[in-house]
Design a protein around this motif. Structure first.
Motif, short mmCIF file in Angstrom:
data_model
loop_
_atom_site.label_atom_id
_atom_site.label_comp_id
_atom_site.label_asym_id
_atom_site.label_seq_id
_atom_site.Cartn_x
_atom_site.Cartn_y
_atom_site.Cartn_z
N SER A 198 1.08 -1.11 0.00
CA SER A 198 0.27 -0.28 -0.05
C SER A 198 0.66 1.09 0.17
O SER A 198 0.09 2.48 -0.10
CB SER A 198 -1.17 -0.12 1.43
OG SER A 198 0.09 0.01 2.69
N LEU A 199 2.01 1.08 0.38
CA LEU A 199 2.81 2.61 -0.01
C LEU A 199 3.30 2.38 -1.23
O LEU A 199 3.30 3.77 -1.30
CB LEU A 199 4.01 2.15 1.26
CG LEU A 199 3.95 1.95 2.41
CD1 LEU A 199 5.64 1.90 3.20
CD2 LEU A 199 4.01 3.26 3.13
N GLU A 222 1.36 1.89 -3.72
CA GLU A 222 -0.04 2.42 -3.94
C GLU A 222 -0.22 4.15 -4.27
O GLU A 222 -0.87 4.80 -4.83
CB GLU A 222 -0.98 1.55 -4.08
CG GLU A 222 -1.41 0.44 -4.81
CD GLU A 222 -2.36 -0.68 -4.27
OE1 GLU A 222 -3.01 -0.63 -3.18
OE2 GLU A 222 -1.98 -2.13 -4.95
N ALA A 223 0.09 3.62 -2.20
CA ALA A 223 -0.50 5.38 -1.54
C ALA A 223 0.80 6.43 -3.17
O ALA A 223 0.30 7.69 -2.76
CB ALA A 223 0.17 5.95 -0.45
N GLY A 224 1.65 6.24 -3.22
CA GLY A 224 2.98 6.90 -4.06
C GLY A 224 2.01 7.53 -5.21
O GLY A 224 2.40 8.33 -5.45
N TYR A 225 1.50 5.53 -5.76
CA TYR A 225 1.06 6.49 -6.95
C TYR A 225 -0.09 6.94 -6.96
O TYR A 225 -0.58 8.38 -8.10
CB TYR A 225 0.86 5.10 -8.08
CG TYR A 225 1.61 4.24 -8.36
CD1 TYR A 225 2.48 5.57 -9.75
CD2 TYR A 225 2.10 3.20 -8.31
CE1 TYR A 225 3.20 4.41 -10.39
CE2 TYR A 225 3.00 2.88 -8.66
CZ TYR A 225 3.84 2.76 -9.91
OH TYR A 225 4.86 2.63 -10.17
N ASP A 226 -0.85 6.98 -5.74
CA ASP A 226 -2.01 7.27 -5.70
C ASP A 226 -1.92 9.16 -5.37
O ASP A 226 -3.23 9.72 -6.00
CB ASP A 226 -3.03 7.30 -4.39
CG ASP A 226 -4.61 7.47 -4.14
OD1 ASP A 226 -5.02 7.26 -4.74
OD2 ASP A 226 -4.74 8.02 -3.45
N LEU A 227 -0.44 9.60 -5.05
CA LEU A 227 -0.69 11.10 -4.91
C LEU A 227 -0.21 11.81 -5.52
O LEU A 227 0.54 12.86 -5.89
CB LEU A 227 -0.17 11.04 -3.68
CG LEU A 227 -0.61 10.48 -1.88
CD1 LEU A 227 0.24 10.65 -0.74
CD2 LEU A 227 -1.54 11.54 -1.77
N VAL A 229 8.50 6.94 -7.12
CA VAL A 229 7.83 6.14 -6.35
C VAL A 229 8.96 5.54 -6.27
O VAL A 229 9.39 5.01 -4.68
CB VAL A 229 6.58 5.15 -6.33
CG1 VAL A 229 6.37 4.05 -6.10
CG2 VAL A 229 5.57 5.67 -6.82
N ILE A 269 9.98 6.24 -2.40
CA ILE A 269 9.46 5.18 -1.21
C ILE A 269 10.18 4.12 -1.55
O ILE A 269 10.49 4.02 -0.53
CB ILE A 269 7.88 5.67 -2.02
CG1 ILE A 269 6.87 6.42 -1.82
CG2 ILE A 269 6.88 3.82 -0.79
CD1 ILE A 269 5.70 6.48 -2.47
N PHE A 298 -6.19 1.31 -9.55
CA PHE A 298 -5.26 0.19 -9.51
C PHE A 298 -6.91 -1.15 -9.83
O PHE A 298 -5.38 -2.11 -9.80
CB PHE A 298 -5.21 0.16 -7.44
CG PHE A 298 -4.52 1.00 -6.85
CD1 PHE A 298 -2.78 1.54 -7.54
CD2 PHE A 298 -5.08 1.52 -6.00
CE1 PHE A 298 -2.77 2.10 -7.38
CE2 PHE A 298 -4.04 2.44 -5.36
CZ PHE A 298 -3.32 2.83 -5.78
N ASN A 335 -7.62 10.60 -4.28
CA ASN A 335 -6.82 9.99 -3.41
C ASN A 335 -8.08 9.18 -2.36
O ASN A 335 -8.58 9.17 -2.91
CB ASN A 335 -6.09 11.31 -2.52
CG ASN A 335 -5.11 11.87 -3.51
OD1 ASN A 335 -5.94 13.28 -3.65
ND2 ASN A 335 -4.47 11.45 -3.83
N PHE A 353 -5.68 4.79 2.91
CA PHE A 353 -5.63 3.66 2.85
C PHE A 353 -6.12 2.31 4.01
O PHE A 353 -5.89 3.52 5.67
CB PHE A 353 -4.18 2.80 2.72
CG PHE A 353 -4.26 2.99 0.88
CD1 PHE A 353 -4.14 2.16 -0.23
CD2 PHE A 353 -3.53 4.38 0.32
CE1 PHE A 353 -3.48 1.89 -1.54
CE2 PHE A 353 -3.59 4.18 -0.63
CZ PHE A 353 -3.49 3.47 -1.30
N PHE A 373 4.21 7.47 4.47
CA PHE A 373 4.89 6.55 4.32
C PHE A 373 6.42 7.03 5.91
O PHE A 373 7.09 8.21 5.76
CB PHE A 373 5.79 7.93 3.01
CG PHE A 373 4.72 8.18 2.15
CD1 PHE A 373 4.97 6.88 1.99
CD2 PHE A 373 5.32 9.23 1.31
CE1 PHE A 373 4.07 6.72 0.33
CE2 PHE A 373 4.48 9.21 0.27
CZ PHE A 373 3.48 8.29 -0.77
N TYR A 421 4.52 15.46 -0.48
CA TYR A 421 4.99 14.77 -1.48
C TYR A 421 3.86 14.99 -2.54
O TYR A 421 4.83 15.24 -3.34
CB TYR A 421 5.09 12.99 -0.69
CG TYR A 421 5.04 12.06 -2.21
CD1 TYR A 421 5.90 11.69 -2.15
CD2 TYR A 421 3.37 11.88 -2.78
CE1 TYR A 421 6.09 10.56 -3.14
CE2 TYR A 421 3.76 10.51 -4.27
CZ TYR A 421 4.85 10.29 -4.42
OH TYR A 421 5.03 9.04 -4.64
#
Lengths: 286, 385
Positions: free
Chosen positions: A181-182, A184-189, A196, A200, B76, B102, B105, B111, B122
């Motif tokens: 999920s880290l 995915e969060a990188g892409y999501d933001l 990424v 990350i 996704f 956004n 999760f 991070f 970020y």
């Protein structure tokens, strides 16, 4: 258990480790250090002095060889990292179940053979009458046999191959712990694959990268067989200088001084690397 | 929004009529979304429309497909068929990093190698926001979520509730059209969860961002949402406001999943003016509201009646109430939520105890007279849910 027995069993458990450290690591190094400060006057007498160390810095051949070994080792380490990262990524993040174990085994199995055998394996492939040369002639890409051994690229190939496992293992271990999920969060933001990776994944993997790099760098710097066999006479690896002093020239004092210098200078390089990458030794190895 | 009495047919069939009122377009519109894994459809022809500024929840048990649906909205997962529109822009082929969406999760995914401020920065950096404005916006959003002093901490130095807020701030600072939340309160302990529920609702109102919240906790959905979709096996059973969902469940599944409910199986003897008379297994006769067209004389049905809809041992029950005698098994004291456990035949029944401290009046084995308004007890065909 009473306190005396408790303490006794603790010492008994520690004894093999302490003996090993003392007899095989500390004593020989102290002996080396002691020998290295001897300057021979005649065949049976010597005085204290730093002449051997001065020789290292005044004879350009010695320190040039050291710099060359250091630079090539750094380059080898970097190459190993670049080759090992995708491998480790695949094993840790993409492979599942059985294939994961198989891939890991595939990295491990070459290390069941000794370094000598592995190096001869490369020589069978790369030499003038070797497999690749024969194949190139057979296909018609070249008319005459091609010699691919005895140059820096051959040495580097062998060294990268030798270091690969020691880079893959710490990388797989750290990448295994990276939560999907880290990423995915990188892409999501709003990040793309490069950001990424850079923002990350690499910061997360940094302890693994650093410990892998230290191990591979030290292994490469101190390796002897691969540079000698694959690099030939002119490979000019620093360990060869030590070997020559001890065995060929029977100049133990100079050999000891070079050995001490190798240890000190390579430790200093590792320390510098840790400082530059902002990592601490305890975090990387713990 | 879709009519409050939306039944199964109107929510998962053809596109729902859009009633956007004075707004010109919906924040999110899904048309006939399908996602299959092997033979099973995790998401099975879902259509929905969410107007701007709404707190929309998708409520369902684990494995109902709600996470897959959310991941399709985030980008996704790719739908096998159907379309996703955000403010009338088709999103199907848009990658996650280019969607105005956004996600918070489930385990927050802060991070760990960055400080709180860097976590928030970020996304702003990716948008190319200049340093000065970036600092300003980070400061502002941290103040809005109530963490003005913590920008230099690492995520692991924060408490659960603080991490929650950082995760929200990290998304909200980007001013997304849609904020997706994947059960973010699941990891918190009970007390903090209750507190965050209320806070989340207030934050949503302050920011005015459209929230799509998925959860398996019906209380979270009821407390926070403007609209709730109850999802089961890849489909929406009902899409309605929390009150509507609670009082007029469209299916037996919704009736038993949302809030506490008692289920009494029986057989219909007659139906008059929408009120069905039912004979229970032990021979007693009760009444309930026929909630499905198929509820007719002779049908095997389940009657649902909520613990708080029943009154216990009222001396003069009104004529319109239906009555049932039950044997008291035990009393369950829980402050304002104290209940009486009873048996009718082999069915266990719970009723809210009156709040007048007469707990001792019901000893085990005594008979309690229950009564309720038949209109508040829906009757469904058994075996349909």
């Amino acid at each position: 258990m009473n306190p005396v027995a408790h303490r006794l069993s603790l010492w008994l458990l520690l004894a093999p480790f302490l003996l090993w450290m003392l007899l095989l690591v500390i004593v020989p190094h102290l002996q080396m250090l002691w020998v290295s400060f001897h300057v021979r006057e005649s065949w049976d007498s010597s005085v204290w002095g730093v002449a051997q160390y001065q020789t290292f810095f005044s004879e350009s051949y010695y320190w040039r060889t050291f710099v060359r070994t250091g630079v090539m080792s750094l380059f080898t380490t970097l190459l190993t990292l670049i080759v090992a990262f995708p491998v480790a990524w695949y094993i840790a993040r993409l492979a599942r179940g059985r294939s994961k174990g198989l891939l890991f085994a595939a990295c491990l199995i070459p290390f069941w053979a000794s370094e000598l055998v592995r190096t001869y394996g490369w020589m069978i492939l790369l030499r003038e009458s070797g497999l690749i040369s024969t194949w190139l002639q057979f296909v018609g890409l070249t008319d005459a046999p091609v010699e691919m051994l005895y140059n820096d690229i051959a040495v580097m190939t062998g060294l990268v191959y030798n270091g690969l496992l020691f880079m893959v293992v710490p990388l797989v271990t750290t990448l295994d712990g990276l939560d999907e999920s880290l990423v995915e969060a990188g892409y999501d933001l709003g990040g793309n694959s490069w950001t990424v990776l850079q923002q990350i994944v690499i910061p997360w993997t940094m302890p693994g990268i650093t410990s892998g790099c230290i191990v591979v760098f030290m292994l490469t710097l101190g390796s002897y067989l691969t540079p000698v066999l694959m690099g030939g006479k002119d490979s000019a690896w620093f360990t060869e200088q030590i070997f020559t002093q001890f065995i060929t020239r029977f100049n133990w004092e100079q050999g000891a001084a070079l050995g001490v210098l190798l240890l000190v200078l390579s430790s200093a390089l590792v320390w510098l690397g840790l400082r530059l990458s902002g990592q601490s030794f305890r975090r990387v190895m713990g | 929004m879709t009519p409050a009495n939306a039944d199964r047919k109107s929510v998962d069939g053809e596109p729902v009529n859009r009633e956007d009122g004075d707004r010109n377009c919906a924040d999110l519109e899904c048309r006939g979304l399908v996602r299959r894994f092997g033979d099973t459809a995790a998401v099975d022809h879902i259509s929905l429309t969410i107007p701007p500024g709404q707190f929309f929840s998708i409520l369902g048990p684990s494995g109902c497909g709600k996470t897959t649906l959310l991941r399709m909205l985030a980008g996704f997962e790719q739908p096998d068929s159907g379309d996703i529109y955000i403010r009338d822009q088709r999103m199907n082929e848009v990658p996650p990093n280019r969607r105005p969406v956004n996600m918070v999760f489930q385990h927050l995914a802060l991070f760990p190698t960055m400080t709180v401020a860097e976590n928030i920065a970020y996304g702003l950096r990716r948008q190319g926001v200049k340093t000065a404005e970036r600092q300003q916006r980070i400061k502002q959003v941290l103040a809005q979520v109530g963490l003005p002093e913590l920008s230099d901490r690492n995520p692991h130095q924060l408490s659960g509730g603080q991490r929650q807020r950082v995760a929200l701030a990290r998304c909200l600072v980007l001013e997304p059209t849609l904020l997706l939340l994947d059960e973010p309160l699941g990891a918190l302990d009970l007390k903090l969860r209750e507190q965050m529920k209320i806070e989340l609702k207030h934050l949503q109102k302050t920011f005015g961002t459209t929230f799509v919240y998925i959860t398996h906790d019906q209380s979270e959905a009821l407390v926070m949402s403007d609209q709730v979709a109850v999802m089961r096996q890849g489909r929406f059973d009902q899409l309605a406001s929390p009150e509507e969902l609670y009082h007029n469940p469209a299916t037996p599944f919704v009736a038993s999943f949302v809030g506490d409910n008692n289920r009494l199986p029986g057989r219909v003897t007659s139906v008059q003016n929408g009120i069905a008379a039912i004979t229970l297994a032990n021979g007693q006769s009760v009444q309930g509201r026929a909630a499905e067209p198929g509820v007719a004389a002779g049908a095997a049905v389940d009657l649902f009646v909520r613990p708080e809809s029943m009154s216990v041992k009222q001396d003069h029950p009104q004529q319109s109430l239906t009555r049932l005698s039950a044997t008291v098994s035990t009393t369950l004291f829980d402050g304002a939520n104290s209940r009486l456990e009873m048996r009718v035949g082999d069915q266990t029944l719970y009723a809210r105890l009156p709040q007048d401290g007469r707990l001792g009046a019901y000893s085990a084995g005594s008979v309690a007279e229950l009564s309720w308004d038949p209109r508040r007890a829906p009757v469904f065909l058994s075996g349909t849910g």
